[in-house]
Write an enzyme that holds these catalytic residues in place. Structure first.
Site, PDB file in Angstrom:
ATOM      1  N   LYS A  97      44.579  49.984  48.589  1.00 50.64           N
ATOM      2  CA  LYS A  97      45.939  49.314  48.306  1.00 50.64           C
ATOM      3  C   LYS A  97      46.598  50.245  47.820  1.00 50.64           C
ATOM      4  O   LYS A  97      46.773  50.339  46.539  1.00 50.64           O
ATOM      5  CB  LYS A  97      45.673  48.262  47.471  1.00 50.64           C
ATOM      6  CG  LYS A  97      46.846  46.932  47.049  1.00 50.64           C
ATOM      7  CD  LYS A  97      46.320  46.217  45.323  1.00 50.64           C
ATOM      8  CE  LYS A  97      47.522  45.816  45.441  1.00 50.64           C
ATOM      9  NZ  LYS A  97      47.340  45.324  43.676  1.00 50.64           N
TER      10      LYS A  97
ATOM     11  N   GLY B   7      51.290  39.072  37.054  1.00 46.03           N
ATOM     12  CA  GLY B   7      51.398  39.212  35.872  1.00 46.03           C
ATOM     13  C   GLY B   7      52.198  37.717  35.349  1.00 46.03           C
ATOM     14  O   GLY B   7      52.055  37.218  34.089  1.00 46.03           O
TER      15      GLY B   7
ATOM     16  N   ALA C  78      49.698  39.023  43.368  1.00 40.35           N
ATOM     17  CA  ALA C  78      50.128  38.738  42.041  1.00 40.35           C
ATOM     18  C   ALA C  78      51.118  37.820  42.216  1.00 40.35           C
ATOM     19  O   ALA C  78      51.202  36.995  42.739  1.00 40.35           O
ATOM     20  CB  ALA C  78      51.504  39.873  42.668  1.00 40.35           C
ATOM     21  N   GLY C  79      51.129  37.311  41.121  1.00 39.32           N
ATOM     22  CA  GLY C  79      52.152  35.921  40.862  1.00 39.32           C
ATOM     23  C   GLY C  79      51.211  34.551  41.209  1.00 39.32           C
ATOM     24  O   GLY C  79      51.709  33.646  39.946  1.00 39.32           O
TER      25      GLY C  79
ATOM     26  N   ASN D  75      44.090  38.019  39.521  1.00 35.04           N
ATOM     27  CA  ASN D  75      43.507  38.823  38.546  1.00 35.04           C
ATOM     28  C   ASN D  75      43.895  38.641  37.625  1.00 35.04           C
ATOM     29  O   ASN D  75      43.126  37.821  36.419  1.00 35.04           O
ATOM     30  CB  ASN D  75      44.534  40.650  38.770  1.00 35.04           C
ATOM     31  CG  ASN D  75      42.989  41.305  37.479  1.00 35.04           C
ATOM     32  OD1 ASN D  75      43.239  40.970  36.473  1.00 35.04           O
ATOM     33  ND2 ASN D  75      43.456  42.891  37.718  1.00 35.04           N
ATOM     34  N   THR D  76      45.664  38.360  36.652  1.00 36.25           N
ATOM     35  CA  THR D  76      46.317  37.927  35.561  1.00 36.25           C
ATOM     36  C   THR D  76      45.167  36.571  35.488  1.00 36.25           C
ATOM     37  O   THR D  76      44.843  36.487  33.728  1.00 36.25           O
ATOM     38  CB  THR D  76      47.381  38.215  35.568  1.00 36.25           C
ATOM     39  OG1 THR D  76      48.197  39.579  35.602  1.00 36.25           O
ATOM     40  CG2 THR D  76      47.997  37.336  34.109  1.00 36.25           C
TER      41      THR D  76
END
Lengths: 258, 65
Positions: A95, A156, A182-183, A204-205
């Site tokens: 990645k 995040g 992301a996001g 993830n977050t």
């Protein structure tokens, strides 16, 4: 069978999970078991000490591990990290994350194009993380990208699909798989992404920082599956005016009003 | 002999890279060794000799998105 093919790998499960920010790696095997997740992302860092159990020991055998180049600020640094990742895991999947901006963590799309070229020549299969931009994403594919990973909103932030329209452009115009990365802050965001036809999401977050990461991962897993099934079923178009679900008949329009 | 490992100065008595890494508590299967900015393949770690002021990075996979 609804399978996702990226380069030479095949995924049945479209939820990819990032392993950062967990308060304990102990959550990871349980999450993978309960969601059926087949691919996780990891970073390359200095070893803390030799006593700590390595992250690899928490990732069940058979799970695909995608190394990211986080921390890289240009293509050359990304290549160095990628080579270390390959030595560690024996995988060419990488990645590409090149982030010079520390406030919003915006990826440097131009440098990512260069990294796709550089890393492809070294035998890597680049998964570029980008701000969705159709023209630059096409350049990345020409440079060897095996998929495109557009951000929904900054890393995040949990703000969801702020870039939805631009991701739809990628989905419509680019032949390689599109993975929203992301996001994504909650399961409904993930379902929304899957409903527009993206091929997978990377979370993830939103999982790792939840009060109950295992439950949250299960919720995401169901949302990703629901969104995917809805997309395959064919979502009807929006309309400006109403269209009754209960049709009128002559009893209603005639007899009832006598 | 003084060397730098992950940014910290260490005093070591052996030149053998594999022994140094293992003495510090790391195995060479889960970690990659970078010596003076050059990746040392796992198969070669036992053959490499370290010199005074060499810089060693011991790297591994960590949680990341």
């Amino acid at each position: 069978m609804d399978e996702l093919k990226i380069a030479d790998i095949t995924l049945k499960n479209r939820l990819i999970i990032g392993t950062g920010k967990f308060s304990s790696y102990e959550y990871i095997p349980e999450i993978i078991e309960k969601t059926g997740c087949e691919m996780v992302t990891v970073a390359v860092r200095r070893a803390k000490d030799g006593i700590q159990k390595p992250l690899k020991d928490y990732i069940p055998q058979g799970t695909k591990i995608l190394v990211n180049t986080s921390g890289a600020r240009n293509a050359e640094e990304a290549l160095k990290i990628a080579k270390i990742g390959r030595e560690l895991l024996g995988s060419n999947l990488i990645k590409i994350e090149i982030i010079p901006d520390t406030k919003y963590l915006m990826p440097d799309n131009m440098e990512v194009i260069r990294a796709c070229e550089l890393l492809s020549k070294e035998g890597f299969k680049p998964f570029p993380y980008i701000m969705p931009d159709l023209v630059l994403a096409k350049r990345m594919v020409e440079a060897g990208a095996v998929c495109i990973m557009p951000l929904g909103s900054p890393i995040g932030t949990n703000k969801g699909l702020l870039t939805k329209y631009f991701i739809e452009m990628l989905k419509n115009e680019i032949k390689v798989p599109i993975i929203v990365d992301a996001g994504i802050g909650k399961p409904s965001h993930a379902a929304e992404a899957m409903e527009i036809g993206v091929d997978a999401v990377l979370i993830n977050t939103a999982i790792a920082t939840s009060k109950n990461p295992v439950k949250m991962a299960i919720a995401f897993s169901k949302a990703v599956e629901a969104g995917r099934i809805a997309f395959l079923a064919g979502i009807p178009a929006e309309k400006i005016t109403a269209d009754p679900s209960s049709p009128l008949d002559e009893y209603l329009t005639g007899f009832l009003r006598k | 002999m003084k060397i730098t490992v992950n940014g910290q100065t260490k005093e070591v008595t052996t030149k053998n890279l594999k022994q140094i890494v293992e003495l510090l508590g790391f195995d060479t299967t889960n970690y990659v060794i970078v010596l003076n900015d050059e990746i040392i393949p796992k198969s070669k770690v036992n053959e490499v000799e370290v010199k005074e002021n060499d810089e060693i990075e011991i790297l591994t996979i960590m949680g990341g998105g």
